[in-house]
Design a protein around this motif. Structure first.
Motif, PDB file in Angstrom:
ATOM      1  N   CYS A  85      16.807 -26.182   2.094  1.00  0.00           N
ATOM      2  CA  CYS A  85      18.248 -26.430   1.966  1.00  0.00           C
ATOM      3  C   CYS A  85      18.859 -25.534   0.892  1.00  0.00           C
ATOM      4  CB  CYS A  85      18.511 -27.896   1.604  1.00  0.00           C
ATOM      5  SG  CYS A  85      18.486 -29.030   2.998  1.00  0.00           S
ATOM      6  N   ARG A  86      18.156 -25.406  -0.219  1.00  0.00           N
ATOM      7  CA  ARG A  86      18.668 -24.566  -1.308  1.00  0.00           C
ATOM      8  C   ARG A  86      18.646 -23.095  -0.908  1.00  0.00           C
ATOM      9  NH1 ARG A  86      19.404 -27.002  -6.038  1.00  0.00           N
ATOM     10  NH2 ARG A  86      20.959 -25.343  -6.131  1.00  0.00           N
ATOM     11  N   LEU A  87      17.607 -22.675  -0.164  1.00  0.00           N
ATOM     12  CA  LEU A  87      17.574 -21.291   0.307  1.00  0.00           C
ATOM     13  C   LEU A  87      18.743 -20.998   1.241  1.00  0.00           C
ATOM     14  CD1 LEU A  87      13.811 -20.512   1.112  1.00  0.00           C
ATOM     15  CD2 LEU A  87      15.116 -19.855  -0.897  1.00  0.00           C
ATOM     16  N   PHE A  88      19.099 -21.983   2.049  1.00  0.00           N
ATOM     17  CA  PHE A  88      20.216 -21.810   2.977  1.00  0.00           C
ATOM     18  C   PHE A  88      21.571 -21.920   2.273  1.00  0.00           C
ATOM     19  CE2 PHE A  88      17.221 -23.416   6.435  1.00  0.00           C
ATOM     20  CZ  PHE A  88      17.056 -22.158   7.001  1.00  0.00           C
ATOM     21  N   GLY A  89      21.546 -22.304   1.003  1.00  0.00           N
ATOM     22  CA  GLY A  89      22.789 -22.389   0.249  1.00  0.00           C
ATOM     23  C   GLY A  89      23.596 -23.644   0.506  1.00  0.00           C
ATOM     24  N   LEU A  90      22.954 -24.721   0.978  1.00  0.00           N
ATOM     25  CA  LEU A  90      23.681 -25.970   1.176  1.00  0.00           C
ATOM     26  C   LEU A  90      24.125 -26.528  -0.174  1.00  0.00           C
ATOM     27  CD1 LEU A  90      22.246 -25.733   3.986  1.00  0.00           C
ATOM     28  CD2 LEU A  90      22.134 -28.230   3.967  1.00  0.00           C
TER      29      LEU A  90
END
Length: 312
Positions: free
Chosen positions: A102-107
């Motif tokens: 999720c953090r990699l996807f920038g959520l």
């Protein structure tokens, strides 16, 4: 309705070897599109170009209106990619893996917890969310791998052999989940070594061989390419070449070839009714030691177009 994926004239060579030649197709929202081909046909190379892992020698890829070459970040943000290998961390729990991605996807941080729980429910792993990934079965790992690709709500989900090595129950769970995603409007690109999976999941199918699309259409349209013809497989003991020449002249036989395994493959109308004539034609030339008649289906079409079984 604008297509979710449009790719055109994709080609890729390695030295003097052409891996993909002039491939192009579209996928609409809520449509599942399958790529079928023998090993080495160019499926994985095609997918690698679609997700931006490989730069094509020629061609264009547009995802959700974003050109992959001109605006790669915008195009990639619309793709969920499930590779053949499990792309997760075995020493983290299922929930920790999903939070990390999720953090990699920038959520946004405040949206992470709810989205992780939604995806865990979607892939049926809420009850094992806090177990480390290295305790998961093969099927569970595949499901959480798909879940990671869904976290950012992609418009296009690309899956490369997503059910390899999983048990029948997990395979059914994965396929049921994919069908729900398509029903909800997601575009799907699917490759598999299991013909029955592609037939079940995909609305349209492209058959790929030697880097090119040799046929494309619905299952019904592809099967119609061999008409009402049956496939007759003969194993012969004797003068196979002479027998093959005789069979090519037999009425009702539209094609007769020798396979890589040394058997003889015939394409014929009404194969079951023609079988006595086939046997009498080779009598005295070669003995028939095994025979199989296969009525038209997607597998027969695949064999007819590529000369290989899917696992060859």
């Amino acid at each position: 309705m604008t297509d979710t994926l449009t790719c055109a004239n994709l080609s890729k060579s390695y030295g003097g070897v052409v891996a993909v030649r002039d491939v192009g197709f579209t996928i609409a929202p809520g449509e599942a599109y399958g790529l079928l081909g023998p090993n080495g046909a160019g499926k994985t190379t095609t997918i690698s170009m679609l997700v931006g892992l490989l730069k094509p020698d020629t061609g264009t890829v547009v995802v959700g209106g974003a050109d992959l070459s001109a605006d790669p970040m915008a195009a990639k943000a619309k793709i969920g990619y499930v590779p053949q290998e499990i792309a997760l961390y075995p020493d983290l729990t299922g929930r920790e893996n999903l939070r990390f991605f999720c953090r990699l996807f920038g959520l946004p941080r405040k949206a992470v917890r709810a989205r992780v729980e939604e995806v865990l429910d979607l892939v049926g792993l809420a009850d094992r969310a806090d177990a480390k990934l290295d305790t998961y079965s093969g099927g569970m790992k595949r499901r959480i791998n798909i879940g990671a690709a869904l976290l950012h709500r992609p418009e296009l989900l690309i899956l490369d052999e997503p059910t390899v090595g999983v048990d029948p129950q997990s395979r059914k769970s994965i396929l049921d989940g994919l069908e729900r995603l398509v029903a909800d409007g997601m575009a799907l690109l699917y490759t598999s070594h299991y013909m029955e999976e592609v037939e079940r999941v995909c609305d349209r199918i492209a058959i790929v061989d030697h880097g090119s699309i040799v046929a494309e259409g619905t299952r019904h349209e592809l099967v119609a390419l061999v008409g009402g013809a049956d496939r007759i497989e003969l194993t012969l003991d004797g003068d196979v070449d002479t027998a093959l020449a005789k069979l090519r002249g037999l009425g009702g036989v539209t094609e007769a070839v020798r396979t890589a395994a040394g058997s003889v493959r015939l394409i014929a109308e009404g194969g079951r009714y023609l079988l006595p004539s086939v046997i009498s034609t080779v009598d005295g030339i070669a003995a028939v030691t095994a025979v199989e008649v296969v009525e038209p289906d997607l597998e027969a079409t695949f064999l007819h177009l590529t000369g290989n079984t899917l696992r060859d």
